[in-house]
Motif scaffolding. Structure first.
Motif, PDB file in Angstrom:
ATOM      1  N   LEU A  63       0.825  -1.211   0.000  1.00 59.21           N
ATOM      2  CA  LEU A  63       0.000   0.000   0.000  1.00 59.21           C
ATOM      3  C   LEU A  63       0.855   1.255   0.000  1.00 59.21           C
ATOM      4  O   LEU A  63       0.478   2.285  -0.575  1.00 59.21           O
ATOM      5  N   GLY A  64       2.016   1.176   0.622  1.00 55.17           N
ATOM      6  CA  GLY A  64       2.905   2.335   0.679  1.00 55.17           C
ATOM      7  C   GLY A  64       3.459   2.748  -0.657  1.00 55.17           C
ATOM      8  O   GLY A  64       4.012   3.854  -0.793  1.00 55.17           O
ATOM      9  N   LYS A  65       3.300   1.888  -1.672  1.00 49.96           N
ATOM     10  CA  LYS A  65       3.778   2.211  -3.015  1.00 49.96           C
ATOM     11  C   LYS A  65       2.740   2.957  -3.852  1.00 49.96           C
ATOM     12  O   LYS A  65       3.061   3.428  -4.953  1.00 49.96           O
ATOM     13  N   ILE A  66       1.504   3.038  -3.364  1.00 50.06           N
ATOM     14  CA  ILE A  66       0.509   3.856  -4.060  1.00 50.06           C
ATOM     15  C   ILE A  66       1.009   5.298  -4.038  1.00 50.06           C
ATOM     16  O   ILE A  66       1.305   5.842  -2.976  1.00 50.06           O
ATOM     17  N   PRO A  67       1.161   5.938  -5.191  1.00 51.16           N
ATOM     18  CA  PRO A  67       1.767   7.280  -5.225  1.00 51.16           C
ATOM     19  C   PRO A  67       1.126   8.277  -4.248  1.00 51.16           C
ATOM     20  O   PRO A  67       1.846   9.029  -3.580  1.00 51.16           O
ATOM     21  N   ALA A  68      -0.186   8.303  -4.173  1.00 52.43           N
ATOM     22  CA  ALA A  68      -0.840   9.259  -3.274  1.00 52.43           C
ATOM     23  C   ALA A  68      -0.418   9.024  -1.832  1.00 52.43           C
ATOM     24  O   ALA A  68      -0.185   9.986  -1.072  1.00 52.43           O
ATOM     25  N   ILE A  69      -0.309   7.751  -1.431  1.00 54.59           N
ATOM     26  CA  ILE A  69       0.095   7.440  -0.062  1.00 54.59           C
ATOM     27  C   ILE A  69       1.563   7.787   0.150  1.00 54.59           C
ATOM     28  O   ILE A  69       1.939   8.406   1.156  1.00 54.59           O
ATOM     29  N   ALA A  70       2.403   7.412  -0.800  1.00 52.80           N
ATOM     30  CA  ALA A  70       3.832   7.715  -0.684  1.00 52.80           C
ATOM     31  C   ALA A  70       4.071   9.217  -0.587  1.00 52.80           C
ATOM     32  O   ALA A  70       4.960   9.681   0.153  1.00 52.80           O
ATOM     33  N   ASN A  71       3.280   9.999  -1.312  1.00 55.33           N
ATOM     34  CA  ASN A  71       3.442  11.459  -1.321  1.00 55.33           C
ATOM     35  C   ASN A  71       2.801  12.148  -0.122  1.00 55.33           C
ATOM     36  O   ASN A  71       3.001  13.350   0.078  1.00 55.33           O
ATOM     37  N   GLY A  72       2.010  11.424   0.627  1.00 50.13           N
ATOM     38  CA  GLY A  72       1.294  12.039   1.749  1.00 50.13           C
ATOM     39  C   GLY A  72       0.050  12.778   1.316  1.00 50.13           C
ATOM     40  O   GLY A  72      -0.502  13.586   2.089  1.00 50.13           O
ATOM     41  N   ALA A  73      -0.420  12.519   0.096  1.00 50.67           N
ATOM     42  CA  ALA A  73      -1.659  13.144  -0.397  1.00 50.67           C
ATOM     43  C   ALA A  73      -2.841  12.295   0.078  1.00 50.67           C
ATOM     44  O   ALA A  73      -3.538  11.661  -0.714  1.00 50.67           O
ATOM     45  N   VAL A  74      -3.025  12.289   1.384  1.00 52.59           N
ATOM     46  CA  VAL A  74      -3.981  11.381   2.025  1.00 52.59           C
ATOM     47  C   VAL A  74      -4.921  12.172   2.931  1.00 52.59           C
ATOM     48  O   VAL A  74      -4.477  13.031   3.700  1.00 52.59           O
ATOM     49  N   VAL A  75      -6.189  11.859   2.812  1.00 48.37           N
ATOM     50  CA  VAL A  75      -7.202  12.388   3.725  1.00 48.37           C
ATOM     51  C   VAL A  75      -7.577  11.261   4.677  1.00 48.37           C
ATOM     52  O   VAL A  75      -8.033  10.204   4.233  1.00 48.37           O
ATOM     53  N   VAL A  76      -7.370  11.473   5.958  1.00 52.39           N
ATOM     54  CA  VAL A  76      -7.771  10.493   6.965  1.00 52.39           C
ATOM     55  C   VAL A  76      -8.918  11.102   7.766  1.00 52.39           C
ATOM     56  O   VAL A  76      -8.723  12.069   8.507  1.00 52.39           O
ATOM     57  N   LEU A  77     -10.089  10.537   7.583  1.00 46.85           N
ATOM     58  CA  LEU A  77     -11.258  10.988   8.341  1.00 46.85           C
ATOM     59  C   LEU A  77     -11.292  10.242   9.664  1.00 46.85           C
ATOM     60  O   LEU A  77     -11.248   9.008   9.690  1.00 46.85           O
ATOM     61  N   GLN A  78     -11.354  10.972  10.748  1.00 51.49           N
ATOM     62  CA  GLN A  78     -11.385  10.350  12.069  1.00 51.49           C
ATOM     63  C   GLN A  78     -12.632   9.491  12.188  1.00 51.49           C
ATOM     64  O   GLN A  78     -13.758   9.997  12.142  1.00 51.49           O
ATOM     65  N   ASP A  79     -12.423   8.205  12.319  1.00 53.10           N
ATOM     66  CA  ASP A  79     -13.542   7.274  12.273  1.00 53.10           C
ATOM     67  C   ASP A  79     -14.492   7.474  13.456  1.00 53.10           C
ATOM     68  O   ASP A  79     -14.064   7.737  14.585  1.00 53.10           O
ATOM     69  N   GLY A  80     -15.776   7.351  13.167  1.00 52.89           N
ATOM     70  CA  GLY A  80     -16.786   7.410  14.211  1.00 52.89           C
ATOM     71  C   GLY A  80     -17.170   8.793  14.673  1.00 52.89           C
ATOM     72  O   GLY A  80     -17.910   8.940  15.652  1.00 52.89           O
ATOM     73  N   THR A  81     -16.717   9.814  13.981  1.00 52.56           N
ATOM     74  CA  THR A  81     -17.031  11.192  14.374  1.00 52.56           C
ATOM     75  C   THR A  81     -18.205  11.733  13.559  1.00 52.56           C
ATOM     76  O   THR A  81     -18.550  11.193  12.504  1.00 52.56           O
ATOM     77  N   PRO A  82     -18.820  12.820  14.007  1.00 50.53           N
ATOM     78  CA  PRO A  82     -19.881  13.426  13.216  1.00 50.53           C
ATOM     79  C   PRO A  82     -19.446  13.813  11.806  1.00 50.53           C
ATOM     80  O   PRO A  82     -20.218  13.667  10.855  1.00 50.53           O
ATOM     81  N   LEU A  83     -18.210  14.291  11.644  1.00 50.26           N
ATOM     82  CA  LEU A  83     -17.754  14.670  10.310  1.00 50.26           C
ATOM     83  C   LEU A  83     -17.702  13.459   9.382  1.00 50.26           C
ATOM     84  O   LEU A  83     -18.075  13.545   8.211  1.00 50.26           O
ATOM     85  N   ALA A  84     -17.250  12.328   9.904  1.00 49.55           N
ATOM     86  CA  ALA A  84     -17.229  11.101   9.107  1.00 49.55           C
ATOM     87  C   ALA A  84     -18.637  10.712   8.689  1.00 49.55           C
ATOM     88  O   ALA A  84     -18.893  10.331   7.551  1.00 49.55           O
ATOM     89  N   SER A  85     -19.556  10.824   9.619  1.00 48.35           N
ATOM     90  CA  SER A  85     -20.940  10.465   9.351  1.00 48.35           C
ATOM     91  C   SER A  85     -21.582  11.432   8.366  1.00 48.35           C
ATOM     92  O   SER A  85     -22.287  11.021   7.436  1.00 48.35           O
ATOM     93  N   ALA A  86     -21.316  12.712   8.539  1.00 47.32           N
ATOM     94  CA  ALA A  86     -21.944  13.744   7.703  1.00 47.32           C
ATOM     95  C   ALA A  86     -21.583  13.598   6.239  1.00 47.32           C
ATOM     96  O   ALA A  86     -22.369  13.958   5.355  1.00 47.32           O
TER      97      ALA A  86
END
Length: 350
Positions: A299-322
């Motif tokens: 997975l670390g070889k996926i260019p977006a992940i290697a570059n840090g172009a990643v959105v991590v949504l905090q799981d279980g939060t209202p923003l994730a749900s919305a």
């Protein structure tokens, strides 16, 4: 028809983000005083017949007692000035354990539907609670965004005319959810006005974040304890459809995976190179997720992940749900915080 009120953008009460959808929590509220009748609409709108995947739903006259099941349909009624007599309790992204998302709670407060007037909350942890729905004596049941089976739709239809999803389970976008449910209430014009208002808010927010425009996204779900496989959401999924509204698009490679009307596709870690065309990788997790992904040999070889172009949504939060099951109320509520996450990720696209 009256013109729908201009709603202000509802602001998040908590920070964070993440994904998934699902159900319930329970309430002891009673239906006697719950609910607010719709504002006067054009009586000529009824009877109205709505088609769905299971058949036709005919509503003879404008509903007064409105119930909703599944995810987010109650938000449409509330946006149109109608407090339901009953609605599904929400568990995913419920930050205070009351079964009501913060944007929904604010809308209920605006209509005075709190305390003794709070809608009955249906506990859907084990599926639709038909008895609880029946006890609210609804004139209509809204479920334009849902995964109802034909058996569930038939059972609900014996209680009251039930508006189900038009085509694909969990595939109704926030606009169509508003339009279908709005039509069932005799408030389609008002629903269109609410949609236009949200679209304007999106346009204004994007003007301040030009880096997002045109980016391709792989939207994934992962089990951090087992990264031998992962899933990607297809364009059928509502969260992916929201990307289009926000000036982005699903990575072309993922569009090629779509089959059989599925809103997700499972991939093995060995297939990670098949989504190399994604500018941004979005998923659910916590503060350790990016480092874990970057350290993974595949997975670390996926260019977006290697570059840090990643959105991590905090799981279980209202923003994730919305944003995983967007509605006409949740999109404005989440908009700025959600776009900021993608804007930050876009700065790392190479």
């Amino acid at each position: 028809m009256r013109t729908a009120p201009r709603r202000r953008a509802l602001r998040p009460l908590v920070a964070g983000a993440a994904a998934a959808l699902l159900l319930a929590a329970c309430s002891t509220a009673t239906p006697e005083d719950a609910g607010t009748s719709p504002a006067a609409a054009d009586g000529g709108a009824f009877p109205v017949t709505l088609e769905n995947t299971f058949g036709e739903t005919t509503i003879e006259q404008q509903p007064e007692a409105v119930a909703s099941v599944a995810w987010g349909n109650h938000d449409v009624a509330l946006a149109l000035g109608v407090a339901p007599v009953g609605m599904a309790a929400q568990t995913y992204g419920d930050d205070d354990g009351d079964g009501i998302h913060p944007w929904t709670h604010e809308a209920l407060e605006e209509l005075g539907a709190t305390g003794d007037d709070l809608p009955v909350l249906f506990d859907e942890t084990s599926g639709v609670d038909f008895e609880a729905v029946a006890n609210t004596a609804p004139d209509v049941v809204l479920a334009a965004y849902s995964g109802l089976t034909e058996e569930e739709w038939t059972t609900l239809s014996e209680i009251a005319p039930t508006v189900s999803f038009p085509e694909i389970a969990w595939g109704t976008n926030w606009r169509d959810m508003a339009l279908v449910n709005g039509r069932a209430l005799g408030l389609e014009d008002e629903a269109e006005a609410e949609i236009a208002d949200v679209e304007q808010q999106i346009e204004d927010a994007l003007a301040d974040r030009p880096g997002i425009e045109g980016k391709t996204v792989a939207y994934a779900y992962l089990d951090p304890t087992d990264l031998s496989s992962f899933g990607v959401y297809t364009k059928i999924d509502a969260r992916v459809q929201l990307l289009d509204d926000l000036g982005m698009s699903l990575a072309p490679s993922i569009q090629a995976f779509e089959d059989d009307g599925l809103f997700y596709v499972d991939l093995s870690a060995e297939q990670a190179d098949q989504i190399a065309d994604a500018d941004i990788f979005a998923t659910y997790g916590d503060e350790t997720t990016l480092a874990t992904l970057q350290a993974h040999p595949l997975l670390g070889k996926i260019p977006a992940i290697a570059n840090g172009a990643v959105v991590v949504l905090q799981d279980g939060t209202p923003l994730a749900s919305a944003t995983s099951g967007p509605t006409v109320l949740s999109v404005p509520w989440a908009l700025d915080e959600y776009l900021d996450l993608f804007q930050a990720a876009a700065q790392n696209v190479k």
